[in-house]
Design an enzyme around this catalytic site. Structure first.
Site, PDB file in Angstrom:
ATOM      1  N   ASP B 171       0.846  -1.357  -0.084  1.00 24.61           N
ATOM      2  CA  ASP B 171       0.187  -0.070   0.015  1.00 24.61           C
ATOM      3  C   ASP B 171       0.968   1.357  -0.221  1.00 24.61           C
ATOM      4  OD1 ASP B 171      -2.920   0.069  -0.159  1.00 24.61           O
ATOM      5  OD2 ASP B 171      -2.841   1.163   2.084  1.00 24.61           O
ATOM      6  N   TYR B 252       5.693 -10.208   7.220  1.00 20.96           N
ATOM      7  CA  TYR B 252       5.717  -8.573   7.120  1.00 20.96           C
ATOM      8  C   TYR B 252       6.133  -8.118   8.455  1.00 20.96           C
ATOM      9  CZ  TYR B 252       2.746  -8.018   3.229  1.00 20.96           C
ATOM     10  OH  TYR B 252       2.021  -7.814   1.971  1.00 20.96           O
TER      11      TYR B 252
END
Lengths: 515, 515
Positions: B171, B252
């Site tokens: 993002d 992540y």
């Protein structure tokens, strides 16, 4: 940066005005010629359309500016400051339309208010600024923002009459945690007090006013200053008190990572700076501004890890700080001292090089070398005796939380980068031992300082400026020669420039002190 | 941001062209009318003059951009990238003039070269970008820069024919250390090899060429990519291999400071994410893009200090990392999971809230809450089995030293800020316990998650998009209903959009995966 956009916006506006007026007068002059009228309006229509597009584009650009600079630590807060927002046009002389305007808005009778001589303690992040002191060639200085705020809040009438002195002059990109200035501010103390001077022919009615608390200087100024410039404290002071000449000592900090530096060796070498020495080989000689005397006194100099527990560690990613305390500093002195420490830490020079450079009889001319970069340097403290700081806890807490927000962002980003760096090392990546904290490009083969070409000597610099009329030689009665700043002196516009003479006490002749 | 300036520069150019042509045609049409001719040229002269000024101003602005963004971590390197330099005009469709132009310069016969299906491993700093994937509304994406580089180096003819797949979709503001893509690149391997497809009707002369080593993909691309986007490795892969569908797991990392968080509690709570759960209450439901299935498998989830020795410490300025490994992730999933952990760390929610949110029978609708901010998030790793990465050590070392330069700056700035923060604390400043890592403003009185208003249910979202024609219901033979992406689907232009159906294997139906 923002000033740039604002100026560009101005130009666009002017272009549009010119265009509209031009086209209109055009259509009138030619209204007998229908073809040309039609052509006029169609062409001008297209042009106006285009200009409109350009304006929109620039609008977008400006917001993108803020967008993109919000995450960048040194911009983030500044961009959303009411002060900088309100300035839509910067004129070439560095004045701002809005302050000019606000001057017109309402005549404010400063004469009817008491004045108070006070000291203000400032903290600022210098990364987004061209330095602390106002300059001819840029408006983007901390001092410029500070005076905008002082004028906006009507605390002063103008800089010239404000009896302004600054403690230290920090360079482009250099920050401060305790910069101190002294200045006369508008006061509410009609019944007097330390540093208060009452208006002349004050009518008794006003005089008999009940004493109120002083104006909330800190709150007033922080409300209009950019967020990366904050007032921490204020203190009432005697009339003659000067932030510049009454400062007992100044403390600078320079932060750096261990990398491949021998920090123990640096810590040991740093001690050699202590004492009173001639630092002409460890500063930028600012002869043109009348700095002719380079003896300075260093009270302490240390290199230590920012986190005590890191003494035991050997991690190249540990942070260290070079902290130096002195009575006063020369232009670029700390960054030159740091540059030499970095050479020692890289084992490119022996610690003895410091003694060599401080021995100006043996080495009267400064060898050419690059100084350390600006952004890690902070004027951390300025010491004054007997000042009673009126700390406003509420404001301090505000500043603290804004600094923490700011720190969170840069600390997290630093760790994102560190995570990748360590990741590449795990994959066998070999990090170079390059030191990122020295300006300029680095030579393949190191050339020892004492074998390098030297800069001009002090004497030849003096002659240079005497020739150009910026300095003047004068014969004293007893035949000894003194050197004064000449009429053509660059900084003669400067508000706080005592006439320079080598007879003036050592620590106070510098017009331009350290970065 | 740079794209913005480039577009503005374009507009200026276009405006100028239009003006010049307009004026010329004008002067011809009117050449019988001398007055109007004179008026024309004088007015156009003034306008051209003005436009010139505007151009110069924008020029200045652009350089100021680079000046002012050089120190800012996320811009610094980007600004000095040859790639971004060379692109002077970005057209609305995200193509670049320069690449178009270079296309014209010389016809390049891709048909005569072998193609090779390869995987590329990318690292990038997402702070300056609007996200990884190309979007309709902005050109400022990592993917846009990547394809500019692939076209510039003639490694692909165009995106459409490049057989391109990405592993993860990060993002706006999110970084990656091991983003992986698969793509067909021009190859030098005329005698074949893993993933190589030879050109049709290849003349025997060429075929008998001695085998040379493959094109230096990593070097070629890094030479033209912005410095904040780097290729780390490449690997030859089987024809059918897809970075998206053959990825075994993704890891992540989310970095955060301790502050006033109970990190032990967070570490304990994080374990509750482990396993296969329906995460509809911990993501942004992207129903409009055909994401109808929210079960995902988390392999591991931990919260730990970035520096092991900090386990013992309680310093609020210690940094921690939330690391999570899963098969695949939903849109905004990690930032939602982190937001909930932050509530637990602040003792605003009990660790059990995670089990509540994962129980979609009991809580079928997501309570409204803000997710964690973007910049601390990194797609740290993507796992693939059996790939032989062709690591180029020289390139890795380049990337490493550029990251270190970059880290030095942000780490030093973080410590300048930390020094001031600690200084204020020593003066009695009390830091707020505010958590800076959650988006939006924070309520005075905390409202427990389960007592908050909820978002739309999955079913009503589906109905919404079926009505708008972006999803289509279909009756299967055995009467069971399936939902397909409709014709009006927003992302139907997307290069890698499998038709979406709830019959497609669970982990692979998402068109839009996490940041």
């Amino acid at each position: 940066m923002l000033a740039g956009t604002r100026r560009a916006a101005c130009l666009l506006q002017q272009a549009k005005d010119l265009l509209e007026s031009g086209v209109l007068s055009g259509t009138y002059r030619h209204k007998r010629n229908v073809n040309s009228y039609i052509y006029q309006s169609s062409m001008s229509g297209a042009l106006l359309q285009r200009i409109k597009e350009l304006e929109d584009e620039l609008e977008k650009l400006r917001s993108q500016f803020k967008e993109s600079t919000r995450p960048a630590e040194d911009m983030e807060i500044k961009s959303c400051s009411p002060a900088s927002e309100s300035l839509n046009c910067i004129t070439s002389d560095g004045n701002t339309r809005s302050t000019k305007k606000s001057g017109k808005e309402r005549q404010f009778d400063f004469g009817s208010h008491p004045r108070r001589h006070v000291a203000l303690k400032l903290a600022y992040l210098g990364w987004a600024y061209q330095g602390f002191a106002v300059q001819e060639n840029t408006d983007n200085t901390v001092e410029a923002r500070l005076f905008e705020a002082l004028l906006k809040t009507r605390l002063i009438q103008d800089r010239q009459s404000s009896n302004y002195h600054r403690c230290g002059r920090t360079d482009k990109g250099v920050s401060a945690f305790s910069q101190v200035i002294t200045i006369d501010l508008r006061s509410s103390q009609f019944c007097g007090g330390l540093g208060v001077s009452l208006p002349e022919n004050l009518d008794p009615g006003t005089k008999s006013k009940a004493c109120t608390s002083e104006l909330p200087y800190v709150k007033m100024l922080n409300r209009v200053l950019p967020q990366d410039i904050r007032i921490l404290d204020w203190a009432p002071v005697e009339q003659g008190f000067s932030a510049r000449f009454d400062c007992q000592s100044r403390t600078y900090r320079y932060y750096f990572p261990r990398g491949f530096l021998d920090v123990e060796l640096m810590a040991d070498a740093a001690k050699r700076y202590k004492g009173t020495h001639d630092f002409r080989n460890l500063c930028k000689m600012d002869v043109g501004n009348g700095v002719l005397q380079f003896e300075r006194t260093i009270l302490s100099a240390s290199v230590r890890p920012v986190q005590p527990q890191q003494v035991s560690s050997t991690d190249q990613y540990d942070l260290f700080v070079f902290e130096i305390k002195g009575l006063a500093f020369l232009y670029h002195q700390v960054r030159c001292m740091m540059a030499v420490l970095l050479l020692i830490g890289q084992k490119l020079e022996a610690p003895e090089i410091i003694d060599e450079l401080l021995d100006v009889k043996k080495n009267p001319r400064k060898p050419q070398y690059s100084m350390a970069v600006d952004y890690p340097l902070v004027l951390y403290d300025c010491h004054f005796e007997g000042l009673i700081w009126q700390q406003v806890m509420e404001e301090v807490n505000h500043v603290l939380s804004s600094l923490q927000r700011h720190w969170t962002q840069s600390a997290v980003k630093a760790h994102v980068l560190l995570g990748m760096t360590r990741g590449l090392e795990e994959r066998g990546g070999v990090s170079s031992n390059h030191c990122w904290l020295v300006e300029g490009s680095r030579q393949k083969n190191y050339r020892p300082l004492l074998e390098r070409p030297c800069c001009e000597s002090l004497e030849s610099r003096i002659n240079h400026f005497v020739k150009r009329g910026r300095l003047e030689r004068e014969e004293g009665q007893n035949g000894d020669e003194t050197i004064h700043k000449g009429k053509k002196s660059k900084h003669s516009h400067n508000a706080c420039s005592p006439s320079v003479s080598s007879e003036i006490p050592k620590q106070s002749i510098d017009l331009k002190e350290e970065d």
